[in-house]
Write a protein that holds these residues in place. Structure first.
Motif, PDB file in Angstrom:
ATOM      1  N   GLU A 131       0.822  -1.200   0.000  1.00 48.00           N
ATOM      2  CA  GLU A 131       0.000   0.000   0.000  1.00 48.00           C
ATOM      3  C   GLU A 131       0.862   1.257   0.000  1.00 48.00           C
ATOM      4  OE1 GLU A 131      -2.654  -0.232   3.288  1.00 48.00           O
ATOM      5  OE2 GLU A 131      -3.840  -1.872   2.432  1.00 48.00           O
ATOM      6  N   LEU A 132       1.946   1.220   0.744  1.00 49.47           N
ATOM      7  CA  LEU A 132       2.855   2.366   0.762  1.00 49.47           C
ATOM      8  C   LEU A 132       3.531   2.541  -0.596  1.00 49.47           C
ATOM      9  CD1 LEU A 132       4.535   1.979   4.269  1.00 49.47           C
ATOM     10  CD2 LEU A 132       2.720   3.560   3.599  1.00 49.47           C
ATOM     11  N   ARG A 133       3.828   1.455  -1.257  1.00 48.98           N
ATOM     12  CA  ARG A 133       4.436   1.538  -2.590  1.00 48.98           C
ATOM     13  C   ARG A 133       3.499   2.281  -3.546  1.00 48.98           C
ATOM     14  NH1 ARG A 133       5.723  -3.190  -2.934  1.00 48.98           N
ATOM     15  NH2 ARG A 133       8.009  -3.076  -2.811  1.00 48.98           N
ATOM     16  N   GLN A 134       2.223   1.928  -3.519  1.00 49.57           N
ATOM     17  CA  GLN A 134       1.263   2.598  -4.388  1.00 49.57           C
ATOM     18  C   GLN A 134       1.089   4.058  -3.994  1.00 49.57           C
ATOM     19  OE1 GLN A 134       0.129   1.187  -7.171  1.00 49.57           O
ATOM     20  NE2 GLN A 134       1.466  -0.509  -6.532  1.00 49.57           N
ATOM     21  N   GLN A 135       1.085   4.321  -2.705  1.00 45.23           N
ATOM     22  CA  GLN A 135       0.973   5.696  -2.232  1.00 45.23           C
ATOM     23  C   GLN A 135       2.164   6.523  -2.684  1.00 45.23           C
ATOM     24  OE1 GLN A 135       0.052   6.441   2.038  1.00 45.23           O
ATOM     25  NE2 GLN A 135       1.899   7.726   2.053  1.00 45.23           N
ATOM     26  N   GLY A 136       3.364   5.954  -2.537  1.00 44.09           N
ATOM     27  CA  GLY A 136       4.571   6.668  -2.934  1.00 44.09           C
ATOM     28  C   GLY A 136       4.608   6.950  -4.423  1.00 44.09           C
ATOM     29  N   LYS A 137       4.206   5.988  -5.233  1.00 41.79           N
ATOM     30  CA  LYS A 137       4.192   6.189  -6.682  1.00 41.79           C
ATOM     31  C   LYS A 137       3.214   7.295  -7.062  1.00 41.79           C
ATOM     32  CE  LYS A 137       5.607   1.527  -8.080  1.00 41.79           C
ATOM     33  NZ  LYS A 137       5.200   0.294  -8.784  1.00 41.79           N
ATOM     34  N   LYS A 138       2.096   7.334  -6.381  1.00 44.10           N
ATOM     35  CA  LYS A 138       1.103   8.369  -6.662  1.00 44.10           C
ATOM     36  C   LYS A 138       1.650   9.745  -6.301  1.00 44.10           C
ATOM     37  CE  LYS A 138      -3.715   9.609  -5.692  1.00 44.10           C
ATOM     38  NZ  LYS A 138      -4.950   9.226  -4.953  1.00 44.10           N
ATOM     39  N   GLU A 139       2.339   9.845  -5.173  1.00 47.03           N
ATOM     40  CA  GLU A 139       2.889  11.125  -4.744  1.00 47.03           C
ATOM     41  C   GLU A 139       3.980  11.630  -5.680  1.00 47.03           C
ATOM     42  OE1 GLU A 139       4.176  11.166  -0.705  1.00 47.03           O
ATOM     43  OE2 GLU A 139       2.271  10.402   0.086  1.00 47.03           O
ATOM     44  N   LEU A 140       4.797  10.716  -6.202  1.00 47.35           N
ATOM     45  CA  LEU A 140       5.937  11.115  -7.025  1.00 47.35           C
ATOM     46  C   LEU A 140       5.600  11.259  -8.502  1.00 47.35           C
ATOM     47  CD1 LEU A 140       8.808   8.903  -5.547  1.00 47.35           C
ATOM     48  CD2 LEU A 140       8.158  11.232  -4.917  1.00 47.35           C
ATOM     49  N   ALA A 141       4.434  10.774  -8.912  1.00 46.83           N
ATOM     50  CA  ALA A 141       4.100  10.722 -10.327  1.00 46.83           C
ATOM     51  C   ALA A 141       4.121  12.086 -10.999  1.00 46.83           C
ATOM     52  CB  ALA A 141       2.728  10.065 -10.511  1.00 46.83           C
ATOM     53  N   ALA A 142       3.791  13.142 -10.268  1.00 46.31           N
ATOM     54  CA  ALA A 142       3.763  14.477 -10.863  1.00 46.31           C
ATOM     55  C   ALA A 142       5.156  14.980 -11.211  1.00 46.31           C
ATOM     56  CB  ALA A 142       3.080  15.457  -9.903  1.00 46.31           C
ATOM     57  N   THR A 143       6.178  14.407 -10.606  1.00 45.83           N
ATOM     58  CA  THR A 143       7.546  14.858 -10.861  1.00 45.83           C
ATOM     59  C   THR A 143       8.105  14.259 -12.140  1.00 45.83           C
ATOM     60  OG1 THR A 143       7.913  15.053  -8.488  1.00 45.83           O
ATOM     61  CG2 THR A 143       9.862  15.027  -9.885  1.00 45.83           C
ATOM     62  N   SER A 144       7.969  12.948 -12.287  1.00 46.14           N
ATOM     63  CA  SER A 144       8.431  12.248 -13.484  1.00 46.14           C
ATOM     64  C   SER A 144       8.106  10.771 -13.325  1.00 46.14           C
ATOM     65  CB  SER A 144       9.942  12.432 -13.694  1.00 46.14           C
ATOM     66  OG  SER A 144      10.669  11.686 -12.733  1.00 46.14           O
ATOM     67  N   GLU A 145       8.617   9.964 -14.226  1.00 39.28           N
ATOM     68  CA  GLU A 145       8.467   8.518 -14.103  1.00 39.28           C
ATOM     69  C   GLU A 145       9.072   8.050 -12.783  1.00 39.28           C
ATOM     70  OE1 GLU A 145       9.909   4.374 -16.333  1.00 39.28           O
ATOM     71  OE2 GLU A 145      10.481   6.346 -17.119  1.00 39.28           O
ATOM     72  N   VAL A 146       8.366   7.196 -12.089  1.00 40.56           N
ATOM     73  CA  VAL A 146       8.812   6.716 -10.780  1.00 40.56           C
ATOM     74  C   VAL A 146       9.553   5.400 -10.947  1.00 40.56           C
ATOM     75  CG1 VAL A 146       8.104   6.046  -8.454  1.00 40.56           C
ATOM     76  CG2 VAL A 146       6.823   7.802  -9.695  1.00 40.56           C
ATOM     77  N   ARG A 147      10.693   5.298 -10.302  1.00 39.22           N
ATOM     78  CA  ARG A 147      11.489   4.078 -10.340  1.00 39.22           C
ATOM     79  C   ARG A 147      11.748   3.590  -8.922  1.00 39.22           C
ATOM     80  NH1 ARG A 147      13.721   3.006 -15.342  1.00 39.22           N
ATOM     81  NH2 ARG A 147      13.419   4.664 -16.884  1.00 39.22           N
ATOM     82  N   GLU A 148      11.883   2.285  -8.800  1.00 43.17           N
ATOM     83  CA  GLU A 148      12.118   1.674  -7.492  1.00 43.17           C
ATOM     84  C   GLU A 148      13.484   0.999  -7.476  1.00 43.17           C
ATOM     85  OE1 GLU A 148      10.231  -1.747  -4.499  1.00 43.17           O
ATOM     86  OE2 GLU A 148       9.007  -0.881  -6.116  1.00 43.17           O
ATOM     87  N   TYR A 149      14.191   1.159  -6.371  1.00 46.00           N
ATOM     88  CA  TYR A 149      15.528   0.605  -6.231  1.00 46.00           C
ATOM     89  C   TYR A 149      15.657  -0.129  -4.912  1.00 46.00           C
ATOM     90  CZ  TYR A 149      16.011   3.988  -9.894  1.00 46.00           C
ATOM     91  OH  TYR A 149      15.809   4.700 -11.042  1.00 46.00           O
ATOM     92  N   SER A 150      16.662  -0.963  -4.833  1.00 51.45           N
ATOM     93  CA  SER A 150      16.857  -1.738  -3.610  1.00 51.45           C
ATOM     94  C   SER A 150      18.327  -2.109  -3.455  1.00 51.45           C
ATOM     95  CB  SER A 150      16.017  -3.021  -3.639  1.00 51.45           C
ATOM     96  OG  SER A 150      16.401  -3.846  -4.729  1.00 51.45           O
TER      97      SER A 150
END
Length: 228
Positions: free
Chosen positions: A143-162
């Motif tokens: 759920e946090l992953r989806q929330q974070g992607k939604k928050e960052l989407a206005a900036t640019s394409e969202v990428r996840e790293y680990s």
């Protein structure tokens, strides 16, 4: 002052070399836009610049007064101050931090930074900041992953790293999302100290030389967070 440990901060080159090959949401290395940085998630534009520690070094002992006032009620189990020797832009420099109390937590805040209302920011430019949110014990990472992607989407394409693509000392973050453009880099980080509750770090990093100082210090401060 005793030097406790050495952090190696320097993934800028790694990010620059891999930015052209990243083609999936989970890439092998962060694909930052151009905000200046010198930590686990840096930007290729900043890697071509020489950024030093001048602003932080000039703050001196006077810059610790605000942090010192907030440190008295922080955890007594940890030293009230610490000094670390850090590698920033290829140069070793010493940086002093005070154990500072936030809203239900404490963390080490470097003299170049300030913590106020759960926001950790660069004194010389408050637009460089990390907002700290405490998570409930039963938080859902998906759920946090989806929330974070939604928050960052206005900036640019969202990428996840680990893992190692994030950089020390936040390598073990359960979730690290990043989005950036030519003006701004934003990170959405879920951090869960061992045996403790979790936190969200929302990091805001404009394009600018201050990023080379902010990122290493902010990452180290955030990684030191502990519940009171």
């Amino acid at each position: 002052m005793k030097i406790n440990h050495l952090y190696t901060i320097g993934l800028s080159a790694l990010l620059l070399s891999t930015v052209l090959t990243a083609c999936s949401e989970k890439a092998s290395a962060p694909v930052p836009a151009p905000p200046a940085a010198d930590s686990g998630t840096a930007d290729p534009a900043a890697s071509d610049k020489e950024t030093g520690n001048t602003s932080g070094e000039q703050s001196g002992e006077a810059g610790m007064e605000v942090q010192q006032n907030n440190s008295e009620s922080a955890s007594a189990e940890r030293p009230q101050t610490r000094t670390n020797e850090m590698l920033i832009n290829g140069e070793l420099s010493k940086h002093r931090a005070v154990l500072t109390e936030g809203d239900g937590y404490s963390l080490y805040v470097y003299e170049e930074l300030q913590l106020k209302n759960n926001r950790l920011f660069l004194k010389s430019n408050p637009e460089y900041y990390a907002e700290i949110e405490t998570l409930p014990a039963d938080f859902n990472l998906d759920e946090l992953r989806q929330q974070g992607k939604k928050e960052l989407a206005a900036t640019s394409e969202v990428r996840e790293y680990s893992g190692d693509t994030i950089g020390e000392p936040l390598t073990n973050a359960p979730l690290f999302l990043q989005a950036g453009n030519e003006k701004l880099l934003k990170n959405y980080v879920v951090w869960e100290p061992k045996g403790e509750q979790g936190y969200i770090f929302r990091m805001n990093q404009p394009v600018g030389e201050e990023g080379g100082l902010f990122n290493p210090l902010a990452y180290d401060s955030l990684a030191s967070i502990q519940a009171k």
